[in-house]
Design a protein around this motif. Structure first.
Motif, PDB file in Angstrom:
ATOM      1  N   ALA A 200      22.605  26.889  34.955  1.00 39.97           N
ATOM      2  CA  ALA A 200      22.649  28.250  35.491  1.00 39.97           C
ATOM      3  C   ALA A 200      23.154  28.253  36.928  1.00 39.97           C
ATOM      4  N   LEU A 203      26.940  27.958  36.947  1.00 43.24           N
ATOM      5  CA  LEU A 203      27.605  29.196  36.539  1.00 43.24           C
ATOM      6  C   LEU A 203      27.492  30.270  37.629  1.00 43.24           C
ATOM      7  N   ILE A 204      26.369  30.321  38.316  1.00 46.01           N
ATOM      8  CA  ILE A 204      26.215  31.303  39.397  1.00 46.01           C
ATOM      9  C   ILE A 204      27.214  31.016  40.514  1.00 46.01           C
ATOM     10  N   SER A 206      30.001  29.402  40.192  1.00 49.48           N
ATOM     11  CA  SER A 206      31.331  29.664  39.639  1.00 49.48           C
ATOM     12  C   SER A 206      31.645  31.154  39.652  1.00 49.48           C
ATOM     13  N   LEU A 207      30.656  31.995  39.276  1.00 47.29           N
ATOM     14  CA  LEU A 207      30.882  33.439  39.266  1.00 47.29           C
ATOM     15  C   LEU A 207      31.132  33.956  40.672  1.00 47.29           C
ATOM     16  N   PRO A 442      32.444  35.955  32.023  1.00 47.08           N
ATOM     17  CA  PRO A 442      31.656  34.985  32.808  1.00 47.08           C
ATOM     18  C   PRO A 442      30.383  35.589  33.385  1.00 47.08           C
ATOM     19  N   ARG A 443      30.415  36.888  33.700  1.00 45.47           N
ATOM     20  CA  ARG A 443      29.202  37.516  34.215  1.00 45.47           C
ATOM     21  C   ARG A 443      28.115  37.554  33.135  1.00 45.47           C
ATOM     22  N   GLN A 445      27.859  35.456  30.564  1.00 43.11           N
ATOM     23  CA  GLN A 445      27.400  34.077  30.377  1.00 43.11           C
ATOM     24  C   GLN A 445      26.404  33.689  31.469  1.00 43.11           C
ATOM     25  N   THR A 446      26.735  34.013  32.709  1.00 40.46           N
ATOM     26  CA  THR A 446      25.869  33.645  33.831  1.00 40.46           C
ATOM     27  C   THR A 446      24.537  34.375  33.750  1.00 40.46           C
ATOM     28  N   SER A 450      21.166  32.345  33.142  1.00 39.59           N
ATOM     29  CA  SER A 450      20.194  32.444  34.238  1.00 39.59           C
ATOM     30  C   SER A 450      18.863  32.984  33.736  1.00 39.59           C
ATOM     31  N   THR A 536      24.448  22.352  44.076  1.00 44.11           N
ATOM     32  CA  THR A 536      23.601  22.722  42.940  1.00 44.11           C
ATOM     33  C   THR A 536      22.622  21.613  42.610  1.00 44.11           C
TER      34      THR A 536
END
Length: 571
Positions: A200, A203-204, A206-207, A442-443, A445-446, A450, A536
């Motif tokens: 998570a 991905l956060i 990355s977003l 992507p939002r 997915q994140t 999360s 991370t």
């Protein structure tokens, strides 16, 4: 199909030479982009399920440990081990089925909400829902987890030491084997939670990197409206060009409108026209030719979208049907095809292979790069053709305003009806909304990962708290005795914290190792961050350790308040 393509090339060499056919399954084509994300989310859900099952197994172990005297008495009175195991498995299965039923109900309520938030980027979203297949899967999974994770506590509790249990009392036993098993389950919970939290966190980050990408155009105070000209009314290029020439000045004259333009396809709209690109004087094999995206735009397109002009000129009134064919290209294409050279006046063609009938376009300008397909993709090669010279039957009208653009939607539709009463408008959307929707996948997915990671963190904290609370409860006599012999509250607190955090630290290290090797699975979903991002891998363990410290401190602090006299009477 390859045979058909070969026969067509032989029968029509002018149009079909060097063209081939590539087949792919329709399902793979439809879900190609979202498939990796769905597998990642499925794996995340599986990890959360394992953590929840470990928590339930811990709960059952603690509960059955408290019933050791009852089980010992029943065994002494003749109850067989098989009968006891069946009873305990029945209890765990009923618990699991109740949880599965509640989960199915929550899924039925939550799925429409998720689809409303993210369904525009999910293929076949209309078919997603809680149906009989999902319910059957939930029932089977609930039965399987109830039996599988209830078996360990059942086997443990159904084989009591009758002599020590009946002698020590109801709450005095708590053997070492059960304690080790509960600690191992907490260790597994922490390790699995760490993997989810690392995923998570990646991905956060990355977003955030994706949202900071500059798209290459201005999205504020701009409205887009889609129109499609039917062939029955606009069957010739002259009629299509005349429509745009008539419409755009009327839109620009609306109160609050600063500029109006037409273009197709719009950046980040999901549409794309990609063709092979042949530069004049640069012969190459057809298979080696670069490819470029093509768009049809009006003269005001670049100023309306705020795309900067780098060299030459934009389109103007000279660029109409019958005139010399011209084009504007982006900086990436200019640097790739003519590196370090002047590109103005150069010619290229989209006809492959090139012959004497090919259309050649002369470059009159160079503009800045724009992310046309996705923000995570490089801008790539882009060529713009004037819509008044090379009309397209489909176009997006872009209106830049000094006021709220959404408030002009009705006025824009009215102007379109004035030009052609039979022409509908569709996909009315601000460019801000278009930009927001471009990162919807992507939002989503994140957000989902999360959410699962937060749930895993809570479950792990509950598991840590539960194990240490039970440990304190079963060791009340020992703690009271030590305090009566002079041990201070701080000493007791430090020992219990050391025991609890020792399991957490071991699980954290194992989880970090697992995340380090599994992070490569997320590589295709990340942008602007490496799968082994140091921030991370440092920050997430600190968060987990802080939560674990709090979950450990509460029961440890309660143990220091035990009155020695009361504890010595405790059974």
């Amino acid at each position: 199909m390859s045979g058909i393509a070969a026969r067509l090339a032989k029968a029509h060499p002018d149009t079909n030479t060097n063209w081939s056919i590539r087949l792919s399954p329709l399902q793979e084509t439809m879900v190609e982009n979202i498939r990796p994300a769905l597998f990642v989310l499925l794996g995340a859900v599986g990890l959360v399920l394992l953590i929840a099952c470990a928590n339930v197994a811990n709960l059952l172990l603690s509960r059955l440990a408290a019933r050791e005297r009852e089980v010992a008495v029943r065994t002494a009175l003749g109850a067989g081990r098989g009968r006891l195991i069946r009873q305990f498995l029945t209890e765990s299965t009923l618990l699991s089925l109740a949880g599965g039923l509640l989960g199915a109900g929550l899924a039925a309520l939550g799925t429409p909400l998720l689809l409303a938030l993210f369904g525009n980027r999910i293929p076949r979203a209309a078919e997603v829902g809680v149906d009989t297949t999902v319910l059957a899967f939930t029932l089977g999974l609930s039965l399987a987890t109830g039996l599988l994770f209830g078996l360990l506590p059942a086997l443990h509790a159904s084989n009591p030491n009758l002599q020590s249990t009946l002698r020590d009392g109801a709450k005095g036993a708590g053997d070492r084997r059960g304690r080790r098993t509960r600690s191992a389950l907490v260790f597994a919970e922490v390790a699995l939670a760490m993997i989810l939290l690392i995923s998570a966190g990646l991905l956060i980050r990355s977003l955030r990197a994706l949202q900071n990408v500059q798209p290459g155009f201005r999205s504020d105070h701009a409205l887009s409206v889609q129109v499609a000209l039917p062939d029955t009314t606009y069957g010739t290029e002259e009629k299509q060009a005349a429509f745009y020439r008539d419409l755009l000045p009327r839109l620009a004259a609306l109160p609050g409108v600063q500029n109006a333009a037409a273009g197709y396809p719009l950046p980040l709209s999901g549409d794309r026209m990609r063709l092979a690109f042949q530069a004049e004087g640069q012969p190459a094999e057809v298979t080696d030719l670069p490819r470029a995206n093509m768009a049809f735009v009006s003269p005001t397109y670049f100023s309306t979208l705020g795309i900067p002009l780098r060299q030459g000129r934009a389109f103007d009134g000279r660029d109409s049907i019958g005139g010399d064919k011209v084009a504007v290209i982006n900086r990436s294409l200019a640097e790739k095809i003519w590196p370090g050279q002047s590109v103005l006046g150069r010619r290229f063609s989209f006809d492959v292979p090139v012959d004497e009938k090919s259309d050649w376009f002369r470059v009159v300008g160079v503009v800045g790069d724009v992310h046309h397909s996705e923000l995570k993709e490089e801008s790539g090669n882009q060529a713009y053709l004037p819509i008044f010279q090379s009309p397209n039957s489909e176009a997006a009208l872009v209106i830049r305003t000094a006021v709220n653009p959404a408030g002009l939607a009705a006025a824009v539709a009215r102007i379109v009806r004035e030009v052609d009463p039979a022409l509908p408008v569709a996909h009315v959307k601000t460019l801000d909304a278009l930009l927001y929707d471009s990162v919807a996948e992507p939002r989503a997915q994140t957000f989902l990962l999360s959410l699962l990671a937060a749930l895993a963190l809570v479950l792990s904290a509950v598991g840590i708290y539960g194990v240490l609370s039970y440990s304190v409860a079963e060791r009340t006599r020992e703690i009271g005795l030590r305090m009566a012999l002079g041990a201070g509250a701080g000493q007791i607190l430090r020992q219990l914290l050391r025991e609890g955090l020792g399991i957490v630290l071991a699980g954290t290290v194992a989880g970090l190792l697992g995340a380090f090797f599994l992070a490569r699975v997320l590589a295709s979903l990340l942008y602007g961050v490496t799968p082994r991002d140091p921030w991370t891998f440092v920050g997430v363990p600190l968060v987990l350790l802080a939560v674990a410290l709090f979950a450990t401190w509460i029961p440890a602090r309660r143990a220091t308040r035990v009155e020695p006299v009361v504890a010595l009477r405790y059974e």
